[in-house]
Design an enzyme around this catalytic site. Structure first.
Site, mmCIF file in Angstrom:
data_model
loop_
_atom_site.group_PDB
_atom_site.id
_atom_site.type_symbol
_atom_site.label_atom_id
_atom_site.label_comp_id
_atom_site.label_asym_id
_atom_site.label_seq_id
_atom_site.Cartn_x
_atom_site.Cartn_y
_atom_site.Cartn_z
ATOM 1 N N ASP A 1 -40.823 1.734 26.245
ATOM 2 C CA ASP A 1 -40.343 1.319 24.756
ATOM 3 C C ASP A 1 -41.313 0.075 24.378
ATOM 4 O O ASP A 1 -41.588 -0.405 25.336
ATOM 5 C CB ASP A 1 -38.936 0.824 24.618
ATOM 6 C CG ASP A 1 -38.214 1.952 24.718
ATOM 7 O OD1 ASP A 1 -38.487 3.280 24.063
ATOM 8 O OD2 ASP A 1 -37.335 2.167 25.524
ATOM 9 N N HIS A 2 -41.300 -0.440 23.315
ATOM 10 C CA HIS A 2 -41.797 -1.796 23.008
ATOM 11 C C HIS A 2 -40.936 -2.752 23.585
ATOM 12 O O HIS A 2 -39.699 -2.596 23.660
ATOM 13 C CB HIS A 2 -41.842 -2.049 21.381
ATOM 14 C CG HIS A 2 -43.033 -1.096 20.811
ATOM 15 N ND1 HIS A 2 -44.011 -1.642 20.220
ATOM 16 C CD2 HIS A 2 -43.239 0.212 20.771
ATOM 17 C CE1 HIS A 2 -44.844 -0.751 19.554
ATOM 18 N NE2 HIS A 2 -44.115 0.626 20.129
#
Ligand SMILES: CC(C)(COP(=O)(O)OP(=O)(O)OC[C@H]1O[C@@H](n2cnc3c(N)ncnc32)[C@H](O)[C@@H]1OP(=O)(O)O)[C@@H](O)C(=O)NCCC(=O)NCCS
Length: 232
Positions: free
Chosen positions: A112-113
């Protein structure tokens, strides 16, 4: 039970021969050539079509599996089919067992970011974009996904980075967003995906697991079914 016609009985009796012919066809002598052809970017689509044409379709093609392994870093087991055979759908490092059925529009994410950092944009965590000497969050390949044998994944499923393993015989319902591991022989559904039920009783599961039927080629399974109920 509905009585079967003599033709239907004869057709069923020939099933092992048909399966043997399919298995024999699944590895073409042209395989090494196709592997080389796939290196040429604009030949990729054609190569895939040739693999399927020469080796009896994506469900069977051994060369297409070799290409996925060598060029895309993913392992797809025998007879598994659907979106997992599309190049680029599975991130490098993914391992899929045999006999899996996968619907359309599968999305698999392995990271994920960074939501707990001041900025989210990949310029600031992904070295491939050219501004960092190394990734500052674990790479896709550091969080590989493993999918067991005879798993059924419905249409429009998303598998997120928190899911590392989907057990043998599991079912992911259409539209599910999978955030955690899925236990073997369990049906999960929804957003986020939650268990609906176990598919089979413990005794049947133990029988399937002990048989390791997925290690056998189709021809062997049809000729000598290792578990009852396999052929209806
Ligand atoms: C999950 C599935 C296999 C059905 O499993 P099941 O155990 O027989 O489930 P049921 O139909 O008895 O439904 C049980 C509950 O789950 C819910 N449910 C079923 N499918 C669901 C889904 N995709 N998403 C969310 N909830 C779902 C039902 O509404 C029901 O809820 P309720 O108890 O509140 O009424 C089926 O709904 C499904 O998603 N199939 C995938 C089809 C597909 O994508 N095929 C692609 C070809 S490979």
């Amino acid at each position: 039970m509905v009585p079967r016609s003599p033709e239907a009985v004869a057709w069923q009796a020939d099933a092992p021969d048909r399966a043997r012919a399919r298995d024999a066809r699944s590895r073409s002598p042209l395989g090494p050539l196709l592997l080389r052809l796939y290196r040429v970017r604009r030949m990729r689509r054609l190569t895939r079509r040739l693999c399927e044409r020469l080796e009896g379709g994506g469900m069977y093609s051994a060369t297409w599996r070799e290409i996925l392994r060598e060029r895309h870093g993913v392992e797809v087991g025998r007879y598994s089919y659907g979106a997992i055979l599309e190049p680029g759908v599975l991130p490098p490092g993914t391992v899929v067992g045999g006999y899996c059925s996968v619907g359309a529009q599968l999305v698999v994410r392995r990271r994920d970011h960074p939501t707990d950092r001041p900025v989210l944009h990949p310029f600031f965590y992904n070295s491939r974009l050219g501004f960092l000497s190394r990734d500052t969050i674990p790479a896709d390949a550091d969080n590989p996904l493993t999918i067991g044998h005879d798993v059924w994944i419905g249409d429009r499923v998303t598998i997120l980075s928190g899911c590392k393993r989907i057990g043998n015989g599991a079912v992911i319902a259409a539209g599910a967003v999978v955030t955690k591991d899925v236990a073997p022989y369990t049906i999960v559904a929804g957003v986020p995906a939650r268990p609906l039920r176990k598919r089979l009783d413990d005794e049947t599961i133990a029988r399937l697991e002990n048989s390791r039927w997925w290690e056998e080629p189709l021809s062997e399974l049809i000729e000598r079914p290792p578990v009852s109920g396999l052929l209806g």
